[in-house]
Scaffold this motif. Structure first.
Motif, mmCIF file in Angstrom:
data_model
loop_
_atom_site.group_PDB
_atom_site.id
_atom_site.type_symbol
_atom_site.label_atom_id
_atom_site.label_comp_id
_atom_site.label_asym_id
_atom_site.label_seq_id
_atom_site.Cartn_x
_atom_site.Cartn_y
_atom_site.Cartn_z
ATOM 1 N N LEU A 118 45.737 26.020 42.647
ATOM 2 C CA LEU A 118 46.639 26.582 43.654
ATOM 3 C C LEU A 118 47.435 25.514 44.388
ATOM 4 N N ARG A 119 46.850 24.342 44.563
ATOM 5 C CA ARG A 119 47.564 23.250 45.221
ATOM 6 C C ARG A 119 48.744 22.746 44.392
ATOM 7 N N GLN A 120 48.728 22.994 43.096
ATOM 8 C CA GLN A 120 49.830 22.569 42.238
ATOM 9 C C GLN A 120 51.145 23.253 42.607
ATOM 10 N N TYR A 121 51.069 24.366 43.299
ATOM 11 C CA TYR A 121 52.258 25.122 43.671
ATOM 12 C C TYR A 121 52.693 24.874 45.114
ATOM 13 N N SER A 122 52.036 23.941 45.779
ATOM 14 C CA SER A 122 52.319 23.690 47.197
ATOM 15 C C SER A 122 53.745 23.246 47.452
ATOM 16 N N ASP A 123 54.349 22.503 46.532
ATOM 17 C CA ASP A 123 55.718 22.045 46.767
ATOM 18 C C ASP A 123 56.694 23.210 46.825
ATOM 19 N N LYS A 124 56.401 24.306 46.150
ATOM 20 C CA LYS A 124 57.286 25.485 46.144
ATOM 21 C C LYS A 124 56.829 26.561 47.129
ATOM 22 N N LEU A 125 55.525 26.709 47.287
ATOM 23 C CA LEU A 125 54.986 27.803 48.100
ATOM 24 C C LEU A 125 54.512 27.375 49.483
ATOM 25 N N GLY A 126 54.398 26.084 49.701
ATOM 26 C CA GLY A 126 53.833 25.579 50.944
ATOM 27 C C GLY A 126 52.376 25.216 50.743
ATOM 28 N N ALA A 127 51.798 24.598 51.731
ATOM 29 C CA ALA A 127 50.426 24.098 51.636
ATOM 30 C C ALA A 127 49.433 25.235 51.402
ATOM 31 N N PHE A 128 48.469 24.976 50.529
ATOM 32 C CA PHE A 128 47.371 25.910 50.299
ATOM 33 C C PHE A 128 46.428 25.840 51.495
ATOM 34 N N ARG A 129 46.090 26.995 52.080
ATOM 35 C CA ARG A 129 45.260 27.001 53.286
ATOM 36 C C ARG A 129 43.851 27.535 53.067
ATOM 37 N N LYS B 196 38.988 19.484 65.104
ATOM 38 C CA LYS B 196 38.715 18.089 64.784
ATOM 39 C C LYS B 196 39.334 17.800 63.430
ATOM 40 N N PRO B 197 40.499 17.183 63.415
ATOM 41 C CA PRO B 197 41.179 16.959 62.136
ATOM 42 C C PRO B 197 40.288 16.224 61.146
ATOM 43 N N THR B 198 40.330 16.691 59.905
ATOM 44 C CA THR B 198 39.582 16.091 58.808
ATOM 45 C C THR B 198 40.590 15.462 57.846
ATOM 46 N N PRO B 199 40.367 14.243 57.378
ATOM 47 C CA PRO B 199 41.282 13.653 56.400
ATOM 48 C C PRO B 199 41.419 14.578 55.206
ATOM 49 N N ARG B 200 42.635 14.804 54.789
ATOM 50 C CA ARG B 200 42.888 15.732 53.706
ATOM 51 C C ARG B 200 43.556 15.050 52.531
ATOM 52 N N LYS B 201 42.746 14.537 51.634
ATOM 53 C CA LYS B 201 43.292 13.989 50.402
ATOM 54 C C LYS B 201 43.427 15.148 49.433
ATOM 55 N N LYS B 202 44.465 15.133 48.609
ATOM 56 C CA LYS B 202 44.660 16.205 47.643
ATOM 57 C C LYS B 202 43.599 16.147 46.572
ATOM 58 N N VAL B 203 43.116 17.333 46.206
ATOM 59 C CA VAL B 203 42.107 17.464 45.146
ATOM 60 C C VAL B 203 42.805 17.411 43.815
#
Length: 123
Positions: A60-71, A116-123
């Motif tokens: 699902l993250r593969q489509y983030s550039d077109k659909l926005g961030a996966f939440r 509490k923000p968590t570092p978010r590296k892309k999977v």
């Protein structure tokens, strides 16, 4: 921090069965079940479910550039509902009773993750 996160998630709602952090290898590295609750799946089946959940997030993250961030994603079964949130290079997996108010749990978890923000590296 991660263990504390799972403990805080479990306390959000009595209908939450499980909260756990799954790493990039599909292994639960922190978390556990609500007191008195036992897994519905055995070890290998449970592990396979986490790997599949992680794979779904990656896809699902593969489509983030077109659909926005996966939440998050929500998967409903007859007995449980699974909520999955991206977290760092892994995921936060939550299992809730089928009678739970899943939207309420989702909103509480989103608010908790924003505290509490968590570092978010892309999977």
């Amino acid at each position: 921090m991660q263990r504390n996160l799972c403990e805080r998630v479990i306390k959000l709602d009595k209908n939450i069965r499980f909260a756990g952090i799954v790493n990039a290898n599909g292994e639960v590295i922190e978390g556990g079940f609500q007191q008195g609750i036992h897994p519905l799946l055995n070890g290998p089946a449970e592990q396979q479910m986490y790997v599949q959940s992680l794979s779904n997030v990656v896809t699902l993250r593969q489509y983030s550039d077109k659909l926005g961030a996966f939440r998050y994603s929500i998967t409903e079964h007859d007995k449980v509902t699974l909520l999955t949130f991206p977290l760092g290079d892994g995921i936060l997996c939550i299992s809730a009773s089928s009678k739970a108010d899943h939207a309420k749990i989702r909103n509480k978890v989103i608010a908790l993750l924003k505290e509490k923000p968590t570092p978010r590296k892309k999977v």
